[in-house]
Design a protein around this motif. Structure first.
Motif, short mmCIF file in Angstrom:
data_model
loop_
_atom_site.label_atom_id
_atom_site.label_comp_id
_atom_site.label_asym_id
_atom_site.label_seq_id
_atom_site.Cartn_x
_atom_site.Cartn_y
_atom_site.Cartn_z
N VAL A 144 -59.71 -27.17 12.07
CA VAL A 144 -60.60 -27.82 13.03
C VAL A 144 -59.82 -28.45 14.18
N ARG A 145 -58.79 -29.21 13.87
CA ARG A 145 -58.06 -29.92 14.93
C ARG A 145 -57.34 -28.94 15.85
N GLU A 146 -56.83 -27.82 15.32
CA GLU A 146 -56.20 -26.81 16.17
C GLU A 146 -57.22 -26.19 17.12
N VAL A 147 -58.40 -25.92 16.60
CA VAL A 147 -59.47 -25.34 17.42
C VAL A 147 -59.86 -26.31 18.53
N LEU A 148 -60.05 -27.57 18.18
CA LEU A 148 -60.45 -28.55 19.19
C LEU A 148 -59.35 -28.79 20.21
N ASP A 149 -58.08 -28.80 19.78
CA ASP A 149 -56.99 -28.96 20.74
C ASP A 149 -56.98 -27.82 21.75
N ALA A 150 -57.23 -26.60 21.28
CA ALA A 150 -57.29 -25.45 22.19
C ALA A 150 -58.47 -25.58 23.15
N ALA A 151 -59.58 -26.13 22.64
CA ALA A 151 -60.75 -26.35 23.49
C ALA A 151 -60.45 -27.39 24.57
N TRP A 152 -59.75 -28.46 24.21
CA TRP A 152 -59.43 -29.49 25.21
C TRP A 152 -58.50 -28.93 26.27
N GLU A 153 -57.62 -28.02 25.88
CA GLU A 153 -56.75 -27.37 26.88
C GLU A 153 -57.60 -26.58 27.87
N TYR A 154 -58.60 -25.85 27.35
CA TYR A 154 -59.45 -25.08 28.25
C TYR A 154 -60.21 -26.01 29.19
N ILE B 225 -71.78 -18.70 33.26
CA ILE B 225 -71.42 -17.88 32.10
C ILE B 225 -70.82 -18.77 31.02
N THR B 226 -71.30 -18.58 29.78
CA THR B 226 -70.75 -19.29 28.63
C THR B 226 -70.21 -18.29 27.64
N VAL B 227 -68.98 -18.49 27.20
CA VAL B 227 -68.34 -17.62 26.21
C VAL B 227 -68.16 -18.43 24.93
N SER B 228 -68.69 -17.91 23.83
CA SER B 228 -68.59 -18.63 22.56
C SER B 228 -67.45 -18.07 21.72
N THR B 229 -66.94 -18.90 20.84
CA THR B 229 -65.92 -18.47 19.89
C THR B 229 -66.01 -19.32 18.63
N VAL B 230 -65.68 -18.71 17.50
CA VAL B 230 -65.60 -19.48 16.26
C VAL B 230 -64.28 -20.22 16.15
N GLY B 231 -63.37 -19.94 17.10
CA GLY B 231 -62.10 -20.66 17.08
C GLY B 231 -60.89 -19.78 16.87
N LEU B 232 -60.78 -18.70 17.66
CA LEU B 232 -59.57 -17.86 17.61
C LEU B 232 -58.55 -18.50 18.54
N VAL B 233 -57.74 -19.36 17.98
CA VAL B 233 -56.92 -20.28 18.77
C VAL B 233 -55.99 -19.58 19.76
N PRO B 234 -55.21 -18.56 19.36
CA PRO B 234 -54.34 -17.90 20.36
C PRO B 234 -55.13 -17.32 21.53
N ALA B 235 -56.29 -16.73 21.24
CA ALA B 235 -57.12 -16.17 22.31
C ALA B 235 -57.71 -17.28 23.18
N MET B 236 -58.01 -18.41 22.61
CA MET B 236 -58.50 -19.55 23.40
C MET B 236 -57.43 -20.01 24.39
N HIS B 237 -56.18 -20.10 23.94
CA HIS B 237 -55.09 -20.48 24.84
C HIS B 237 -54.95 -19.46 25.97
N ARG B 238 -55.05 -18.19 25.62
CA ARG B 238 -54.94 -17.12 26.61
C ARG B 238 -56.10 -17.20 27.61
N PHE B 239 -57.28 -17.48 27.11
CA PHE B 239 -58.47 -17.57 27.97
C PHE B 239 -58.33 -18.73 28.95
N ALA B 240 -57.68 -19.79 28.51
CA ALA B 240 -57.48 -20.95 29.38
C ALA B 240 -56.60 -20.62 30.57
N ASP B 241 -55.78 -19.58 30.42
CA ASP B 241 -54.86 -19.20 31.50
C ASP B 241 -55.45 -18.17 32.46
N GLU B 242 -56.69 -17.73 32.23
CA GLU B 242 -57.31 -16.71 33.08
C GLU B 242 -57.76 -17.27 34.43
N GLY B 243 -57.91 -18.60 34.51
CA GLY B 243 -58.37 -19.19 35.76
C GLY B 243 -59.87 -19.15 35.94
#
Length: 374
Positions: free
Chosen positions: A268-278, A221-239
């Protein structure tokens, strides 16, 4: 309640909610719902078996359930969510796009693509999209509403039934025959992380073991996003072990503010930082989605900048030749510019591929088919 900083969507006054459906509920909630209408709780497991494992939507097929209970259970827990407006096929019928009409008349799309070694389904998470990216057919139409968890899941259930029944040919040298869905991409209409709760619920339904869910792998499964940073951080915590795809489309804030307006909020850098966390928490490589648009974002120096931003990271760049929408000024890059862009990224050791473009002759860009029906 929404988390701080997240985008929310409020349905228009008087909007009718989708009917409650089995796929909206957890296994425990299904038992409660069945008991509430006077049936034995074990009927919930039987219904789940019919829906998630047998793709049997017609109560007449539920021969293990007394006839007197079937219509009541169907009406309460398996109402009709959506109907097919039409299917359109191309690529020797191995690509099939479906236009759906929801219970309130809204339109959404899904695409089933059968390859020799895999079957991929692209699904919608919203009716329309509120991100307002100017080169996107869905973004041009605006957002109507979020889809329910069940409306998201049902796109896949129907796709799996179609594969089982041999409706989508190809996949092997000998042609058609049954196949198993291997990949699901949340890259249809809508921004998945703007419909966070229901998308997460859908992922759970898709990956719960049969008959509680469809028994699919999170890794497919692949989930795409344009970069909703708070939701990306939350998604990283779903396991989850899903792949995250970031629709970047520009490496510099000046251009991305125009192409992806939410960039005015999260850079851009905030979005990528959230991606690296995921990537760190999931162990999965990030996919960077980049639509190549002629004379807009396809300059070699932007490819070089993108390579510099991604160098040394767990990442793959997926370049997408733009599938132009009718009457739009946006169009695909020239072949020579595409090649130079690829070379500029690859020079930094970043893996990069150009996506196989399917479905152009069937209004393949997301939102095009729905737009023709409006």
């Amino acid at each position: 309640m929404p988390k701080p900083g997240e985008l929310t969507f409020v349905a228009p006054r008087g909007a009718k909610k989708p009917p409650r459906h089995l796929a909206d509920l957890s296994p425990a909630e299904r038992k409660e719902a069945v008991a509430a209408i006077g049936e034995k709780p074990f009927r919930a497991k039987q219904l789940s078996q019919h829906y998630f494992a047998r793709y049997a939507h017609d109560p007449a097929q539920w021969t293990d359930i007394p006839a007197a209970a079937r219509e009541k259970l169907a009406g309460e827990l398996l109402p009709e969510l959506m109907s097919v407006v039409r299917h359109i096929s191309c690529d020797d019928d191995t690509t099939r796009k479906t236009l759906w009409r929801l219970h309130d008349g809204k339109l959404v799309e899904s695409v089933l693509m059968r390859y020799p070694d895999r079957v991929t389904m692209c699904i919608s998470s919203q009716a329309g999209c509120g991100m307002n990216c100017p080169f996107c057919a869905t973004g041009q139409a605006g957002l109507d509403r979020n889809l329910s968890t069940a409306e998201i899941v049902h796109q896949i259930v129907d796709g799996m039934r179609a594969l089982r029944d041999g409706e989508v040919p190809g996949g092997t040298p000998s042609g058609g025959g049954p196949a198993r869905l291997s990949n699901i991409v949340f890259m249809g209409m809508g921004e998945p992380l703007a419909n966070y709760k229901r998308v997460v619920g859908a992922i759970r339904r898709l990956t719960d073991p049969e008959p509680d869910g469809l028994g699919l792998s999170q890794r497919g499964i692949t989930v795409s996003t344009v970069g909703l940073v708070p939701a990306m951080h939350r998604f990283a915590d779903e396991g989850f072990k899903c792949r995250l795809a970031v629709s970047l489309h520009a490496p510099d804030d000046e251009l991305r503010d125009t192409l992806v307006p939410v960039n005015t909020r999260w850079k851009v850098r905030e979005v990528l930082d959230a991606a690296w966390e995921y990537a760190e928490k999931s162990g999965r490589r990030i996919s960077i989605e980049y639509a190549l648009i002629r004379d807009i974002n396809d300059q070699a120096w932007r490819g070089d900048l993108l390579g510099r931003l991604l160098k040394g990271k767990r990442v793959h760049v997926n370049l997408i030749p733009l599938n132009p929408t009718p009457g739009s000024k946006w169009t695909a890059s020239r072949p020579e510019d595409e090649r130079a862009f690829v070379a500029a990224i690859a020079a930094h050791g970043v893996p990069v591929t150009v996506r196989d473009t399917r479905g152009q002759e069937i209004d393949g860009a997301c939102g095009q088919l729905a737009a023709t029906e409006r």
